[in-house]
Design an enzyme around this catalytic site. Structure first.
Site, PDB file in Angstrom:
ATOM      1  N   TYR A 233      -2.070   0.349  10.732  1.00  0.00           N
ATOM      2  CA  TYR A 233      -2.072  -0.082   9.330  1.00  0.00           C
ATOM      3  C   TYR A 233      -0.776   0.359   8.654  1.00  0.00           C
ATOM      4  O   TYR A 233      -0.138  -0.412   7.941  1.00  0.00           O
ATOM      5  CB  TYR A 233      -3.294   0.497   8.613  1.00  0.00           C
ATOM      6  CG  TYR A 233      -3.423   0.055   7.175  1.00  0.00           C
ATOM      7  CD1 TYR A 233      -3.650  -1.287   6.858  1.00  0.00           C
ATOM      8  CD2 TYR A 233      -3.338   0.977   6.129  1.00  0.00           C
ATOM      9  CE1 TYR A 233      -3.779  -1.698   5.531  1.00  0.00           C
ATOM     10  CE2 TYR A 233      -3.465   0.577   4.807  1.00  0.00           C
ATOM     11  CZ  TYR A 233      -3.682  -0.760   4.506  1.00  0.00           C
ATOM     12  OH  TYR A 233      -3.799  -1.162   3.195  1.00  0.00           O
TER      13      TYR A 233
ATOM     14  N   SER B 210       0.875  -1.175   0.000  1.00  0.00           N
ATOM     15  CA  SER B 210       0.000   0.000   0.000  1.00  0.00           C
ATOM     16  C   SER B 210       0.909   1.220   0.000  1.00  0.00           C
ATOM     17  O   SER B 210       2.086   1.124   0.391  1.00  0.00           O
ATOM     18  CB  SER B 210      -0.842   0.000   1.285  1.00  0.00           C
ATOM     19  OG  SER B 210      -1.435   1.268   1.512  1.00  0.00           O
TER      20      SER B 210
HETATM   21  C1  8X3 Z   1      -4.970   1.687   1.243  1.00  0.00           C
HETATM   22  C2  8X3 Z   1      -4.436   3.043   1.109  1.00  0.00           C
HETATM   23  O1  8X3 Z   1      -4.498   5.405   2.071  1.00  0.00           O
HETATM   24  O2  8X3 Z   1      -6.131   3.850   2.939  1.00  0.00           O
HETATM   25  O3  8X3 Z   1      -3.973   0.739   1.382  1.00  0.00           O
HETATM   26  O4  8X3 Z   1      -3.828   3.655   3.559  1.00  0.00           O
HETATM   27  S1  8X3 Z   1      -4.744   4.004   2.493  1.00  0.00           S
END
Ligand code: 8X3
Length: 257
Positions: A155, A142
């Protein structure tokens, strides 16, 4: 019908194939002739996709699999006759809290799925990928793997871990017939990513994409993955960042009023 550009019998494993980018990638790889192994937890979904692909003349097998279940992953790997391509797509975000208040359980779960899940499947399939004589590992990270953003929290941390896994693996296996491709998408609107992140709160999920003319779709990313995988074997797309035109960085997004 399957495209003859991919030799008969080549196998591509796609994790998280039950929806979104994973399902779209499975469709893309099946369309160029791979026998796709649709690996995901939701049996009904992978079975429906396998039926759809088979009806269209492609080769697809549904495999119920939780990438965090290491013994199950090892058993799955042992059940395959061969593996030429592995797409590590299973993953996702939970919560958008600041570091100060983020839930450690969310952080653990995200690390478990995005990093350990990718580790489990990659370790289990690396011998087959090597034995294929022309293997490809795709890590679907990502743009969160390459830079932080406020509320990115666990994340961002997990995706950074996944990015480093890909970079380290590439260093360690150079000289073997396996390449490591990392695809890092920015804003992609899929049916589940933001909804899962916000635990079913559709309003919060919709706000992620508010005013953005055209976020990427799962098909856009699948197209990118299929392109990278189908380059000649000596061409390694190390890292490819793909964003919608309206997104200049993790924190700079053009929104129509
Ligand atoms: C998804 C992109 O910007 O939501 O992997 O982290 S974000």
């Amino acid at each position: 019908m399957a495209d003859s550009s991919v030799a008969d019998g080549r196998v591509a494993v796609v994790t998280g194939a039950s929806s979104g980018i994973g399902a779209a990638t499975a469709r893309g790889l099946a369309a160029v002739g791979y026998h796709v192994m649709l690996a995901a937890r939701r049996k009904d979904r992978v079975e429906a996709l396998a039926a759809e692909l088979t009806a269209a003349g492609h080769r697809a097998t549904a495999c119920t699999l939780d990438v965090t279940d290491r013994p199950a992953v090892n058993a799955f790997a042992a059940s395959l006759d061969r593996c030429d391509v592995l797409v590590n797509n299973a993953g996702g975000a939970l919560g958008a809290d600041p570091v100060a208040t983020g839930d450690p359980d969310d952080w653990r779960r995200m690390f478990e799925v995005n990093v350990i899940g990718t580790l489990n499947v990659t370790q289990a399939l690396l011998p087959s990928l090597t034995a294929s004589g022309d293997g490809t590992v795709v890590v679907l990270s990502s743009t969160a793997a390459l830079g932080p953003y406020e509320g990115g929290g666990g994340y961002v941390a997990a995706k950074h871990g996944e990015h480093v896994l890909a970079e380290t693996l590439r260093l360690e296996i150079v000289g073997t017939p396996v390449r490591v491709i990392e695809i890092a998408p920015g804003m992609v609107r899929t049916e589940e990513f933001a909804t899962t992140r916000f635990r079913g709160d559709e309003e919060k999920a919709a706000r992620v994409y508010a005013g953005v003319a055209a976020p990427l779709t799962a098909d856009d990313v699948a197209d990118t993955i299929t392109w990278a995988v189908t380059r000649p074997s000596h061409v390694n797309v190390d890292l490819l960042v793909v964003r919608p035109r309206a997104q200049a960085s993790n924190t700079k997004v053009h929104r129509e009023p």
